[in-house]
Motif scaffolding. Structure first.
Motif, PDB file in Angstrom:
ATOM      1  N   ASN A   5      31.332  29.514  89.615  1.00 26.01           N
ATOM      2  CA  ASN A   5      30.588  30.488  90.414  1.00 26.01           C
ATOM      3  C   ASN A   5      29.144  30.595  89.914  1.00 26.01           C
ATOM      4  O   ASN A   5      28.196  30.611  90.699  1.00 26.01           O
ATOM      5  N   TYR A   6      29.008  30.651  88.589  1.00 26.53           N
ATOM      6  CA  TYR A   6      27.684  30.757  87.980  1.00 26.53           C
ATOM      7  C   TYR A   6      26.822  29.531  88.323  1.00 26.53           C
ATOM      8  O   TYR A   6      25.675  29.657  88.760  1.00 26.53           O
ATOM      9  N   LEU A   7      27.398  28.326  88.115  1.00 24.64           N
ATOM     10  CA  LEU A   7      26.627  27.093  88.360  1.00 24.64           C
ATOM     11  C   LEU A   7      26.179  27.015  89.821  1.00 24.64           C
ATOM     12  O   LEU A   7      25.041  26.645  90.118  1.00 24.64           O
ATOM     13  N   PHE A   8      27.086  27.401  90.721  1.00 20.90           N
ATOM     14  CA  PHE A   8      26.769  27.329  92.157  1.00 20.90           C
ATOM     15  C   PHE A   8      25.653  28.314  92.506  1.00 20.90           C
ATOM     16  O   PHE A   8      24.695  27.968  93.203  1.00 20.90           O
ATOM     17  N   ALA A   9      25.760  29.539  91.978  1.00 14.09           N
ATOM     18  CA  ALA A   9      24.725  30.544  92.252  1.00 14.09           C
ATOM     19  C   ALA A   9      23.369  30.085  91.736  1.00 14.09           C
ATOM     20  O   ALA A   9      22.357  30.152  92.437  1.00 14.09           O
ATOM     21  N   LYS A  10      23.352  29.596  90.488  1.00 12.06           N
ATOM     22  CA  LYS A  10      22.078  29.212  89.878  1.00 12.06           C
ATOM     23  C   LYS A  10      21.463  28.002  90.585  1.00 12.06           C
ATOM     24  O   LYS A  10      20.253  27.892  90.716  1.00 12.06           O
ATOM     25  N   LYS A  11      22.317  27.090  91.025  1.00  5.55           N
ATOM     26  CA  LYS A  11      21.802  25.892  91.698  1.00  5.55           C
ATOM     27  C   LYS A  11      21.005  26.274  92.947  1.00  5.55           C
ATOM     28  O   LYS A  11      19.987  25.669  93.264  1.00  5.55           O
ATOM     29  N   TYR A  12      21.486  27.298  93.663  1.00  2.54           N
ATOM     30  CA  TYR A  12      20.821  27.681  94.912  1.00  2.54           C
ATOM     31  C   TYR A  12      19.967  28.933  94.763  1.00  2.54           C
ATOM     32  O   TYR A  12      19.623  29.580  95.739  1.00  2.54           O
TER      33      TYR A  12
END
Length: 502
Positions: free
Chosen positions: A29-36
């Motif tokens: 969840n963290y990686l996905f949020a930060k990526k976008y």
């Protein structure tokens, strides 16, 4: 995807420590949020008070902090959609329950546990499975089979639950980012409880409403929620809302292939299951986590990210920033993934190379407590020579002690084998050779040894004299580091020990 639209949430229940599967969900969840450039939210799903375990919440917050994947919003961080605890949002859920009742998408059920158990037994005896569903609900004790007057009487005198009314005969189409298109036949769904008899909303209702009100765009969660997703989508539809995107993550399996890892089988596993240590409430038991066992958070997160996802590159070592850059939900595997502790240790070893300063301070403290003095560049040399042998910072001393202290005992089996006059003679001769060397460097020593006839045997004897065991780095480097005087002193000590033994 527009950059600020992504909103994801990690929504654990405070029912004990997070295990590997839970923290991996948070990480994705963290990686996905930060990526976008989106927002990562922490919500506590505490509707099930019976299973509440104290200190769970603190544990969750501390784990996210240690892994360096802290939320932007939510419990412990505040934000525009508080409260972020389900237990504090019950009046919100009540409002929507009333809407569902008015629309005829939900109904009151008065069946007692005993009545339902009786039905279940009747069905079992006939070789069937009981399910509170569209085929049978008109024969049960609920508001669908009552007049208004009967219902009002019942509501005054009996306890009840509120169930969702599934419409049969539909092939419900769902899309999962990881699993693709899924079709569910609503004939196979049961009328799940939305409000329990104690007046508390169930997870299904609470989580659907919260995800909508908190503007969650992507629900990234464990595979165990896949069977409930059809209900969640039907709830969205009944409330007139657009569902978020769903992505259900594969299970993490034990490396023997026997089942998934879970809190219930910690004892039978040969690897730690918790990121940080867990103190079992009301007992003295402490279960260590990766942090206490000496794993680096960077290595732990790197390992976890690749447990079910792969960017398709040749390399496997990534920093958190690189993981964010390469991450995509589409590249997550569908099938379960095996956990491998050897591989996890390898990740730690690789990340240790960036931690030489920390190894230095650790080693410096170790020699200080033993009142040993030595120069900084000597310490640095030792770290460069031994770093490839260690997986954890705390292993540095056992791989470098012989650079600081002479052995006070010798590996027994080998020592007993060499206890004879001949060994003393060989060591005395080799000692003279060392004594006569001008430049005492590993290059010169190596060259000198090429000229000796039983050089392999003598090198083993030297290793025993200098280290006390038949282990350690290249023997010529050890000789050079210790210097001529100390090397000869240790060889003489071994000669004396052999003489005593004979």
């Amino acid at each position: 995807m527009s950059s600020h639209s992504v909103r994801v949430r990690f929504a654990p229940s405070p029912t004990g420590p997070l295990h590997l599967g839970g923290i991996r969900t948070a990480l994705y969840n963290y990686l996905f949020a930060k990526k976008y450039g989106g927002t990562f939210i922490l919500r506590i799903e505490d509707t099930d008070r019976k299973r509440f375990v104290e200190n769970s919440e603190l544990y969750i917050l501390e784990t996210l902090k240690w892994c360096q994947i802290e939320p932007d919003e939510g419990v412990g961080y505040g934000g525009p959609y508080s409260p972020y605890y389900q237990s504090q949002r019950n009046n919100i859920y009540r409002m929507y329950i009333n809407k569902l009742l008015k629309q005829g998408d939900a109904y009151y059920a008065f069946d007692t546990d005993q009545e339902i158990d009786k039905k279940r037994k009747e069905y079992n005896n006939r070789g069937l499975v009981f399910s509170y569903n569209s085929r049978i609900r008109m024969d049960l004790n609920n508001s669908l089979t009552m007049t208004k007057e009967q219902l009002y009487d019942k509501l005054r005198s009996c306890s009840y639950v509120i169930r969702f009314k599934i419409k049969p005969g539909e092939k419900l189409k769902m899309h999962d980012i990881i699993r693709g298109n899924i079709i569910v036949d609503t004939n196979h769904l049961d009328d799940k409880i939305l409000l329990k008899s104690d007046g508390v909303a169930t997870y299904h209702l609470a989580n659907t409403i919260d995800d909508h009100l908190m503007k969650i765009t992507h629900v990234i969660r464990g595979e165990e929620w896949l069977p409930s997703t059809s209900l969640h989508i039907l709830l969205y539809r009944s409330l007139g809302w657009t569902p978020p995107n769903f992505a259900h993550l594969p299970l993490i399996l034990k490396n023997n292939g026997k089942g998934k890892i879970s809190k219930r089988n910690t004892d039978s596993l040969n690897f730690p299951i918790y990121p940080i240590q867990w103190k079992v409430p009301k007992s003295q038991i402490i279960i260590p986590g990766y942090r206490e066992l000496g794993y680096l958070p960077e290595a732990f997160v790197n390992m976890l990210a690749l447990l079910g996802w792969n960017p398709g590159l040749k390399r496997e070592i990534f920093s958190l920033q690189e993981l964010i850059h390469f991450f995509s939900l589409e590249k997550i595997k569908k099938s379960g993934v095996y956990f491998d502790i050897k591989k996890t240790n390898w990740f730690n070893k690789k990340h240790l190379n960036k931690k030489k300063e920390e190894i230095f301070s650790f080693l410096f403290k170790e020699i200080k407590t033993r009142s040993i003095l030595c120069k900084k560049d000597y310490l640095w040399k030792i770290i460069h020579l031994t770093i490839d042998r260690i997986h954890f910072i705390h292993e540095i001393w056992e791989h470098s002690f012989y650079f600081f202290v002479p052995p006070n005992s010798y590996e027994e089996n080998f020592f007993n084998k060499i206890c004879h006059e001949n060994t003393i003679l060989q060591l005395e001769n080799a000692k003279i050779l060392l004594y006569d060397m001008n430049q005492f460097t590993s290059v010169n020593l190596r060259f000198l040894f090429h000229t000796i006839k039983n050089k392999h045997k003598i090198m083993q004897l030297f290793r025993l004299a200098l280290v006390g065991f038949l282990k350690g780095i290249d023997i010529f480097l050890i000789l050079e580091m210790l210097g001529k005087k100390e090397s000869i002193r240790r060889i003489e000590k071994l000669i004396n020990r052999i003489k005593e033994k004979i």
